[in-house]
Enzyme design. Structure first.
Site, PDB file in Angstrom:
ATOM      1  N   ASP A  85      13.692 -47.766  -5.140  1.00 26.11           N
ATOM      2  CA  ASP A  85      13.806 -48.713  -6.282  1.00 26.11           C
ATOM      3  C   ASP A  85      13.264 -50.195  -5.601  1.00 26.11           C
ATOM      4  O   ASP A  85      13.724 -50.101  -4.524  1.00 26.11           O
ATOM      5  CB  ASP A  85      14.990 -48.751  -6.700  1.00 26.11           C
ATOM      6  CG  ASP A  85      15.090 -49.892  -8.064  1.00 26.11           C
ATOM      7  OD1 ASP A  85      14.554 -49.241  -8.940  1.00 26.11           O
ATOM      8  OD2 ASP A  85      15.970 -50.934  -8.033  1.00 26.11           O
ATOM      9  N   GLU A 145       8.694 -47.141  -5.207  1.00 30.73           N
ATOM     10  CA  GLU A 145       8.282 -47.967  -6.535  1.00 30.73           C
ATOM     11  C   GLU A 145       8.198 -49.415  -5.853  1.00 30.73           C
ATOM     12  O   GLU A 145       8.806 -50.225  -5.574  1.00 30.73           O
ATOM     13  CB  GLU A 145       9.408 -48.010  -7.423  1.00 30.73           C
ATOM     14  CG  GLU A 145       9.093 -48.912  -8.745  1.00 30.73           C
ATOM     15  CD  GLU A 145      10.333 -49.862  -9.329  1.00 30.73           C
ATOM     16  OE1 GLU A 145      10.137 -50.065 -10.475  1.00 30.73           O
ATOM     17  OE2 GLU A 145      11.288 -50.028  -8.453  1.00 30.73           O
TER      18      GLU A 145
END
Ligand code: BGC
Length: 587
Positions: free
Chosen positions: A228, A288
């Site tokens: 993330d 990401e």
């Protein structure tokens, strides 16, 4: 010509050696299905989806034909940001199950030759994480505080935040704590919500915590990790914080931003790579990272995370030119990094693609004060769609049939491309964004922190419809976000019994994809150009997408394997993709 089905009998368990379940390269061509656990399936009936819910749907996932699941966070969390605020990285939220349930889920998925990827959230914890509570309790200057980013405030008594930085979700990026003696105290930094304090990656404890976490899940059989906000961890905030310097993500001077995409972040991933490579097969990871395209390759390098999401297809409108450009660029990037390319049409952060593609973009742009732009200067469809939500989701700007037709064509094109495709739960059911959510039912912090400026991401996170006529459409418990009436027509059981459904298109396409040879390259076919994207894979399979508004004459000699709309003759209808195989060519 066939309808949308396959013309051959697929064998779900044969994968070319390289790239199959047992190969270290399984991820390169994998179709990865993203599960947002609390909205997938609820086995215990409490209204939140759970891990047993995933296990119960293992056969559904196998029959869908995916290679891996990626689970968004299921860790203990107060759900201030849908689970991306983690209280404990090495446990399961009791509302979502237990570690035993996790093991049973992995067993069930592996038994069906489905790999398991979990989300790691290393930029921030939750403010309920034990170490953050200890940091607040220990006071300024303590070792405990050094694990996070604390600063004194400005103003006479420190009453002003250390800088004017705004969080990604709106509002200040600093929150003040109360010191152990009860006095108003220091401020901590949070790029996202105030419940998500940023870690200080200059602190060795933080490094160890995440190495331990990676090994903990890898030891439990996890095959890979989705990282993330991978571009935010390394920070150089300096002694003096500079106002207005932190946001937005600026691309001009690479590596100089105080926290976005600094070069030192790759030292962290080199450390993780060594841990991934302790395993056989090595664990995989996908970043990401919202960075300039020229900077993405480092995240995807084999010395780093190994793969990175490309988000181009979230942003661009449905045109042949846009898709051609994205395909060329992504294949180039993959060549440069040594990774395989990635294709993403939807995820838990964006307006679902059947809605994005159904918008009357010209009229919408006329109604907007400012035209949303992508980094390359085109229209950012993802942002435009969020603006449409803010306008109250005017139905006169949405053509649902067209949106779904285009979504199916786009997904079939993407599934024919080399590299790995990420499918967000519910895409296979052709779900639109749910706009029927009252403000008092919303959950997303981006809605609450940005009054009137962001409707939030709840509309793509509504619990899935499994059964047309069942209570809560078979979700299993009282759905925590409202399910609209139109879900009935998209319920998995209804779609399964309809040969022309989106679900059956996905199943046919994924079964056929298993028959394709693994490939990292493609050639453009003779029809490519103008409104047509025509690709030819090394094994001779072709995919033709007609982005235009006139039917297209298909080449002779091809056998239709699957198409995104029914074909009545040798004409490919507008906004439709077909896969062709040649009787003599290929395998
Ligand atoms: C996740 C979001 C989350 C944010 C903060 C992201 O990019 O995908 O859902 O809100 O990180 O963790």
């Amino acid at each position: 010509m066939t309808q949308t089905g396959v013309d051959h009998v697929p064998n779900p368990n044969t994968r070319p050696e390289a790239g199959g379940f047992d190969s270290a390269d399984w991820w390169r061509q994998a179709v990865v299905y993203q599960i947002y656990p609390r909205s997938f399936h609820d086995a215990d009936g409490d209204g939140l989806g759970d891990l047993r819910g995933v296990t119960e749907k293992a056969d559904y996932l196998k029959d869908l034909g995916i290679d891996a699941v990626w689970l968004s966070p299921f860790y203990p969390s107060q759900l201030a940001d849908g689970g991306y605020d983690v209280d404990d990285y090495r446990d399961v939220d009791p509302r979502l199950g237990s570690l035993d349930d996790f093991d049973a889920m992995v067993h069930a998925l592996h038994g069906r030759r489905i790999k398991v990827v979990v989300d790691i959230v290393p930029n921030h914890s939750s403010n309920l994480h034990r170490w953050f509570r200890e940091a607040v309790a220990a006071g300024p200057g303590s070792l405990e505080r050094d694990r996070y980013i604390f600063r004194d405030g400005r103003g006479e008594s420190g009453e002003l935040p250390p800088s004017d930085w705004q969080s990604v979700f709106g509002g200040p990026a600093w929150t003040r704590v109360t010191e152990p003696d009860g006095a108003p105290g220091q401020w901590y930094m949070h790029i996202f919500a105030s419940e998500q304090p940023d870690w200080n990656w200059d602190n060795p404890d933080v490094h160890q915590e995440f190495l331990d976490t990676i090994r903990f899940w890898a030891d439990r059989g996890v095959d890979g990790f989705r990282i993330d906000v991978a571009h935010a961890l390394a920070k150089d905030l300096g002694e003096e914080l500079v106002d207005s310097h932190a946001l937005p993500n600026e691309f001009e001077e690479f590596g100089t931003h105080p926290f976005w995409d600094r070069d030192e972040v790759h030292d962290i991933y080199a450390e993780w790579r060594r841990a991934f490579n302790e395993y056989d097969p090595p664990r995989t990871a996908v970043a990401e990272a919202w960075v300039h395209p020229d900077r993405l390759a480092r995240y995807a390098s084999p010395d780093g995370l190994g793969q990175a999401f490309s988000f181009d297809l979230l942003e661009v409108p449905f045109t042949a030119e846009n898709f051609r450009r994205a395909i060329t660029k992504n294949l180039d990037e993959a060549r440069r990094s040594g990774a395989s390319s990635t294709w993403v049409l939807s995820n838990h952060d964006v307006v679902r693609h059947p809605t994005r593609y159904g918008l009357d973009l010209d009229t919408l742009l006329e109604r907007l004060e400012e035209r949303p732009l992508t980094p390359s200067g085109g229209t950012d469809l993802s942002v435009a769609a969020k603006q449409w939500l803010l306008l109250g989701s005017p139905e006169d700007l949405l053509d649902r049939d067209r949106g779904l037709r285009r979504a199916r064509a786009a997904e079939l094109l993407v599934l024919a491309l080399p590299g790995s495709a990420y499918i967000y739960q519910g895409s296979e059911l052709g779900l639109y964004e749910v706009v029927e959510i009252d403000d008092d039912q919303r959950q997303d912090p981006s809605f609450f922190r940005n009054p009137g400026k962001d409707q939030g991401r709840d509309g793509c996170r509504v619990p899935l419809p499994w059964e047309r006529t069942a209570q809560d459409f078979g979700f299993g418990g009282p759905a925590h976000l409202p399910q609209p009436e139109w879900f009935a027509g998209h319920a998995a059981d209804a779609e399964l019994s309809d040969p022309g459904s989106t679900l059956n298109m996905y199943r046919s396409a994924l079964a056929a994809r298993r028959e394709m040879q693994a490939a990292e390259e493609l050639e453009w076919g003779p029809l490519n150009g103008g409104d047509v994207v025509h690709i030819v894979r090394p094994d001779g399979w072709e995919s033709i997408t007609n982005f235009g508004s006139d039917p297209l004459e298909l080449p002779e000699g091809g056998v239709v394997v699957v198409s995104s709309q029914p074909l009545q003759s040798s004409l490919l209808p507008p906004e439709t993709t077909v896969w062709l195989r040649h009787r003599t060519g290929g395998r």
